[in-house]
Design a protein around this motif. Structure first.
Motif, PDB file in Angstrom:
ATOM      1  N   LEU A  48      -5.125  -1.309 -12.668  1.00 43.60           N
ATOM      2  CA  LEU A  48      -5.600  -1.576 -11.319  1.00 43.60           C
ATOM      3  C   LEU A  48      -4.431  -1.848 -10.384  1.00 43.60           C
ATOM      4  O   LEU A  48      -4.336  -1.267  -9.303  1.00 43.60           O
ATOM      5  N   ILE A  49      -3.514  -2.710 -10.806  1.00 46.87           N
ATOM      6  CA  ILE A  49      -2.353  -3.035  -9.968  1.00 46.87           C
ATOM      7  C   ILE A  49      -1.528  -1.777  -9.700  1.00 46.87           C
ATOM      8  O   ILE A  49      -1.152  -1.499  -8.563  1.00 46.87           O
ATOM      9  N   GLY A  50      -1.249  -1.015 -10.741  1.00 52.04           N
ATOM     10  CA  GLY A  50      -0.431   0.185 -10.589  1.00 52.04           C
ATOM     11  C   GLY A  50      -1.048   1.207  -9.653  1.00 52.04           C
ATOM     12  O   GLY A  50      -0.363   1.783  -8.801  1.00 52.04           O
ATOM     13  N   ASN A  51      -2.337   1.440  -9.782  1.00 49.29           N
ATOM     14  CA  ASN A  51      -3.007   2.432  -8.940  1.00 49.29           C
ATOM     15  C   ASN A  51      -3.270   1.915  -7.531  1.00 49.29           C
ATOM     16  O   ASN A  51      -3.112   2.641  -6.549  1.00 49.29           O
ATOM     17  N   ALA A  52      -3.665   0.654  -7.409  1.00 42.02           N
ATOM     18  CA  ALA A  52      -3.976   0.098  -6.091  1.00 42.02           C
ATOM     19  C   ALA A  52      -2.708  -0.125  -5.268  1.00 42.02           C
ATOM     20  O   ALA A  52      -2.762  -0.157  -4.044  1.00 42.02           O
ATOM     21  N   ASN A  53      -1.572  -0.271  -5.926  1.00 40.96           N
ATOM     22  CA  ASN A  53      -0.326  -0.498  -5.209  1.00 40.96           C
ATOM     23  C   ASN A  53       0.306   0.812  -4.726  1.00 40.96           C
ATOM     24  O   ASN A  53       1.387   0.815  -4.157  1.00 40.96           O
ATOM     25  N   VAL A  57      -3.056   5.474  -1.775  1.00 31.90           N
ATOM     26  CA  VAL A  57      -4.369   4.853  -1.950  1.00 31.90           C
ATOM     27  C   VAL A  57      -4.621   3.895  -0.793  1.00 31.90           C
ATOM     28  O   VAL A  57      -5.660   3.935  -0.135  1.00 31.90           O
ATOM     29  N   TRP A  58      -3.647   3.035  -0.530  1.00 34.74           N
ATOM     30  CA  TRP A  58      -3.776   2.046   0.537  1.00 34.74           C
ATOM     31  C   TRP A  58      -4.040   2.703   1.891  1.00 34.74           C
ATOM     32  O   TRP A  58      -4.878   2.248   2.661  1.00 34.74           O
ATOM     33  N   ARG A  59      -3.364   3.788   2.204  1.00 34.18           N
ATOM     34  CA  ARG A  59      -3.510   4.456   3.502  1.00 34.18           C
ATOM     35  C   ARG A  59      -4.925   4.986   3.726  1.00 34.18           C
ATOM     36  O   ARG A  59      -5.359   5.164   4.856  1.00 34.18           O
ATOM     37  N   ASN A  60      -5.636   5.272   2.656  1.00 31.60           N
ATOM     38  CA  ASN A  60      -6.974   5.865   2.780  1.00 31.60           C
ATOM     39  C   ASN A  60      -8.105   4.861   2.644  1.00 31.60           C
ATOM     40  O   ASN A  60      -9.266   5.251   2.569  1.00 31.60           O
ATOM     41  N   LEU A  61      -7.762   3.585   2.599  1.00 37.07           N
ATOM     42  CA  LEU A  61      -8.788   2.555   2.486  1.00 37.07           C
ATOM     43  C   LEU A  61      -8.826   1.723   3.760  1.00 37.07           C
ATOM     44  O   LEU A  61      -8.022   1.874   4.648  1.00 37.07           O
ATOM     45  N   THR A  62      -9.775   0.818   3.796  1.00 38.92           N
ATOM     46  CA  THR A  62      -9.960   0.023   5.009  1.00 38.92           C
ATOM     47  C   THR A  62      -8.776  -0.895   5.264  1.00 38.92           C
ATOM     48  O   THR A  62      -7.940  -1.118   4.393  1.00 38.92           O
ATOM     49  N   GLU A  63      -8.739  -1.437   6.434  1.00 40.98           N
ATOM     50  CA  GLU A  63      -7.656  -2.336   6.827  1.00 40.98           C
ATOM     51  C   GLU A  63      -7.614  -3.606   5.988  1.00 40.98           C
ATOM     52  O   GLU A  63      -6.607  -4.295   5.944  1.00 40.98           O
ATOM     53  N   SER A  64      -8.701  -3.928   5.321  1.00 39.91           N
ATOM     54  CA  SER A  64      -8.733  -5.157   4.535  1.00 39.91           C
ATOM     55  C   SER A  64      -8.138  -4.992   3.134  1.00 39.91           C
ATOM     56  O   SER A  64      -8.020  -5.963   2.402  1.00 39.91           O
ATOM     57  N   PHE A  65      -7.760  -3.775   2.762  1.00 37.08           N
ATOM     58  CA  PHE A  65      -7.172  -3.547   1.433  1.00 37.08           C
ATOM     59  C   PHE A  65      -5.705  -3.957   1.459  1.00 37.08           C
ATOM     60  O   PHE A  65      -4.934  -3.474   2.282  1.00 37.08           O
ATOM     61  N   PRO A  66      -5.282  -4.859   0.571  1.00 37.08           N
ATOM     62  CA  PRO A  66      -3.917  -5.377   0.632  1.00 37.08           C
ATOM     63  C   PRO A  66      -2.862  -4.359   0.180  1.00 37.08           C
ATOM     64  O   PRO A  66      -3.105  -3.538  -0.690  1.00 37.08           O
TER      65      PRO A  66
END
Length: 84
Positions: A48-53, A57-66
């Motif tokens: 999860l950490i590796g993929n979410a970081n 991925v971050w650019r395509n999610l909402t502003e609330s995604f860290p």
């Protein structure tokens, strides 16, 4: 042609190792033969950490995604998904 075999491998909700003999958690089949959706497990934390970081991925999610996505973020998410 025979129907595809139903996979029963899964991670349990406590992050333990899976075996084909474990009682199934909520597993949702998809139209992809080798893809099943299952609940989050504690064993998913590193992946999860590796993929979410990943910045893409971050650019395509909402502003609330860290971003960066930290171990504390993963702990918070896994705790949330495991609460009743």
């Amino acid at each position: 042609m025979s129907a595809p075999a139903k996979a029963s491998f899964h991670s349990d909700r406590d992050g333990g190792q899976s075996t084909i003999d474990d009682p199934p958690a909520m597993v949702l089949p998809t139209s992809l033969p080798s893809c099943l959706l299952r609940p989050w497990a504690l064993a998913d934390k590193e992946s999860l950490i590796g993929n979410a970081n990943n910045r893409n991925v971050w650019r395509n999610l909402t502003e609330s995604f860290p971003h960066p996505y930290t171990e504390a973020d993963a702990d918070k998410w896994l705790s949330f998904t495991r609460s009743p």
